[in-house]
Design a protein around this motif. Structure first.
Motif, PDB file in Angstrom:
ATOM      1  N   GLU A  33      -9.398  -4.802  -0.488  1.00 23.45           N
ATOM      2  CA  GLU A  33      -9.066  -4.858   0.946  1.00 23.45           C
ATOM      3  C   GLU A  33     -10.031  -5.765   1.701  1.00 23.45           C
ATOM      4  OE1 GLU A  33      -7.028  -0.462   1.447  1.00 23.45           O
ATOM      5  OE2 GLU A  33      -9.073  -0.787   2.151  1.00 23.45           O
ATOM      6  N   GLN A  34     -11.235  -5.895   1.153  1.00 23.90           N
ATOM      7  CA  GLN A  34     -12.288  -6.664   1.832  1.00 23.90           C
ATOM      8  C   GLN A  34     -12.138  -8.168   1.623  1.00 23.90           C
ATOM      9  OE1 GLN A  34     -16.092  -5.732   0.271  1.00 23.90           O
ATOM     10  NE2 GLN A  34     -16.838  -4.904   2.180  1.00 23.90           N
ATOM     11  N   LYS A  75       0.807  -1.231   0.000  1.00 30.33           N
ATOM     12  CA  LYS A  75       0.000   0.000   0.000  1.00 30.33           C
ATOM     13  C   LYS A  75       0.831   1.268   0.000  1.00 30.33           C
ATOM     14  CE  LYS A  75      -4.032  -0.819   2.846  1.00 30.33           C
ATOM     15  NZ  LYS A  75      -4.590  -0.469   4.136  1.00 30.33           N
ATOM     16  N   LYS A 129     -11.051  -0.590  -2.180  1.00 29.37           N
ATOM     17  CA  LYS A 129     -11.827  -1.043  -1.012  1.00 29.37           C
ATOM     18  C   LYS A 129     -12.229  -2.503  -1.158  1.00 29.37           C
ATOM     19  CE  LYS A 129     -14.151   2.775   1.200  1.00 29.37           C
ATOM     20  NZ  LYS A 129     -15.131   3.738   0.767  1.00 29.37           N
TER      21      LYS A 129
END
Ligand SMILES: Nc1ncnc2c1ncn2[C@@H]1O[C@H](COP(=O)(O)OP(=O)(O)OP(=O)(O)O)[C@@H](O)[C@H]1O
Ligand SMILES: O=P(O)(O)OC[C@H]1O[C@H](OP(=O)(O)OP(=O)(O)O)[C@H](O)[C@@H]1O
Ligand SMILES: O=C(O)c1cccnc1
Ligand SMILES: [Mg+2]
Length: 562
Positions: free
Chosen positions: A512-513, A166, A509
């Motif tokens: 990341e989930q 990241k 997102k």
């Protein structure tokens, strides 16, 4: 031009080459045959999906939807194009067909799709397109084209981001090596969606508002010969309070200081003067954004000391240099050595922050080299990645398909000896079921009119083709995935097309989930995509008994009902 619910006009495709002619010839011959048989208006439903995740992974990013919606919303065959089509069909084709083509505008085409930037999986319909069969067939090739590379390269970018981590800056440098101009521009757009931070591609910056970033090339360094070439040597202090009349001498003074400093003495002797000249020249042009390519001659004996001398001189005048780029050699080793050099300067000359100078690495980078660098340990802050990223070197295509699943409210299936190629018939709904830990557990395909899965309810999910693969799931959260992007003549509410930044954020997102075991590079766990079309399974079993042994690969009528 069409407009969406909020009244915003949907403009045409970004690439002007995307026109109704950007299709396969057989779509027009089939359209003629449909028309001749008065079948062209029959209402057909097609699903767009892919069969296998790319790059040996277990996830894919869905991208390219906005360009499809732009294309469909503005679909109109011009007189010129009709003339060309007519000249390329047999003379026996009747004029009435060309009048029909003239009238096509996709106003009766409905498009349902999973939002762009969503993490998606094999066999799950990413888009469902409903409309007159002849029209939807004409759309097949451009839509598959617009989704295939977009999703592939977004996924490639997401995979590079995953390995890089990241905190690293990812720059897309692929334009010169991309497959033609559209390959280059699309790569920049979709790598941004996949998690890259910026591109070197100016056209993409202009078209999509992607941040532009870049350094300079070896040619810039080797174009200089000697310090005498610099005639305008003055540089104003950043605060404007005074001007240094001889910036070149200031740099030389610093180079000498570094050379004889306690901690760096003996590391280098005479540095390359052509390189030093180039660096000074660049710093004079961009005192606030000085970033130098340090590997033209010798990274540690010339490039890094030359850079530091210029950076220190800039610092005297209140400017903060940005950093260096390494474009050859052992990037792990050279980044660590460069960092040590910067830290020594910070200590020796009491310059807080100098050790944190940014290090960009480039040179044929890909997932494997990024992974290798991580394992070795390195000091790289940013990666510039071109060839392997934009050409999707590790996998040439995603293999997106567009299959007829229903016509005149009658389900259709395409059988194949290869189970993975059997299409799933019927108009469907797609749900993502989430578990307690907020990870998605399974994508569930149901018939359009089946009751939706409910939170807390025990649901039997079955593999579409393997009877033994079934599981009960109790979802904590249920998300219907497909939304309406073109309402046709229905009264459905149409989604607005989000800005590129929002698509990128959605993608980040979503990734990341995901449960970490689906994401790992080596032997990732497959994500489950199951069916709740109860009758489908028994139908397929019946078909296997009668047809599969005989290698049936044609579309057949679905006999079951839902
Ligand atoms: N520490 C490292 N571990 C693994 N791979 C690396 C490492 N450092 C660099 N690489 C990769 O190794 C390859 C080196 O390329 P190549 O053999 O062409 O050498 P080069 O450094 O480009 O040399 P030159 O520019 O002098 O021809 C590149 O793909 C680069 O990304
Ligand atoms: O390596 P990529 O991932 O494709 O990234 C883009 C490359 O393009 C430039 O190289 P250049 O065109 O100068 O060629 P070269 O470095 O191969 O000599 C740059 O210096 C990078 O090395
Ligand atoms: O800006 C850069 O450093 C750059 C841009 C494209 C290709 N290689 C490098
Ligand atoms: Mg290179």
């Amino acid at each position: 031009m069409d407009s969406n619910d909020s009244g915003r006009v949907i403009s045409g495709p970004t690439n002007p080459m995307v026109t109704p002619l950007l299709t396969d010839h057989y779509q027009f011959t089939m359209a003629y045959a449909y028309w001749k048989a008065s079948k062209h208006q029959e209402r057909a439903v097609f699903d767009l999906y892919f069969r296998k995740n790319p790059f040996g992974g277990e996830y894919t990013i869905f991208a390219g939807l906005e360009e499809c919606v732009r294309f469909i919303s503005n679909y109109k065959i011009s007189e010129d194009q009709i003339h060309f089509i007519k000249n390329n069909l047999p003379p026996s084709c009747e004029d009435g067909f060309f009048d029909y083509l003239r009238g096509i505008d996709c106003s009766d085409v409905e498009v349902y799709a999973i939002p762009e930037g969503t993490v998606v999986f094999p066999k799950v319909p990413l888009m469902r397109i409903e409309g007159p069969v002849a029209v939807v067939q004409l759309l097949e090739t451009p839509i598959v084209n617009l989704i295939n590379y977009a999703s592939l390269v977004s996924t490639n970018a997401a995979r590079h981001r995953f390995v890089a981590g990241k905190s690293k800056t990812l720059l897309e440098f692929g334009l010169r090596r991309a497959q033609g101009p559209d390959g280059g521009v699309s790569a920049s757009k979709y790598c941004y969606i996949g998690g890259f931070d910026a591109t070197s591609n100016v056209a993409a910056g202009r078209l999509f508002g992607i941040p532009l970033r870049g350094t300079h090339s070896h040619a810039f360094v080797s174009s200089y010969m000697s310090l005498g070439e610099i005639t305008e040597k003055s540089l104003r202090k950043k605060d404007g309070s005074s001007t240094c009349v001889d910036f070149v001498s200031l740099v030389q003074k610093w180079l000498n200081k570094i050379k004889w400093s306690d901690s760096l003495c003996g590391i280098f002797s005479d540095t390359n003067k052509s390189e030093l000249t180039a660096f000074i020249s660049y710093a004079l042009a961009f005192p606030d954004n000085f970033l130098a390519l340090v590997d033209t001659y010798d990274v540690m004996r010339s490039g890094v000391p030359n850079f530091c001398a210029v950076a220190l001189a800039l610092s005297d005048l209140g400017y903060k240099a940005v950093g260096i780029r390494l474009d050859s050699g052992d990037l792990a080793y050279l980044s660590c050595e460069s960092r040590k050099f910067f830290c020594s300067i910070e200590k020796e000359f009491e310059l807080p922050g100098f050790g944190k100078m940014s290090i960009t690495a480039s040179n044929d980078l890909n997932e494997e080299t990024l992974d290798a660098l991580n394992k070795q340990g390195h000091e790289v802050d940013a990666y510039g990645i071109g060839t392997y990223l934009v050409t999707c070197y590790a996998q040439a295509a995603l293999g997106v398909v567009f299959k007829l699943v229903e016509i005149n409210n009658q389900p259709r299936i395409k059988l194949s000896e290869d189970v993975s190629k059997v299409s799933i018939p019927c108009k469907k709904r797609i749900y993502r079921l989430y578990g307690k830990e907020t990870y998605p557990l399974v994508d569930l395909i149901t018939g359009e009119n089946e009751p939706p899965p409910k939170v807390g309810q025990r649901i039997l999910c079955r593999h579409p083709f393997q009877e033994s693969k079934r599981a009960y799931v109790v979802p904590q959260h249920v998300e219907e995935l497909q939304r309406c992007y073109c309402a046709g003549s229905s009264d459905k509410k149409r989604e607005t097309l989000p800005p590129l930044k929002d698509i990128r954020e959605r993608c980040i997102k979503q990734l990341e989930q995901m449960r970490p075991d689906h994401m790992r590079r080596l032997n990732p766990t497959p994500y489950k995509c199951q069916c709740k079309i109860i009758r489908l399974h028994s139908f397929l079993v019946a078909q296997r008994g009668t047809c599969w042994g005989a290698a049936v690969t044609k579309e057949i009528k679905w006999n079951g009902s839902l």
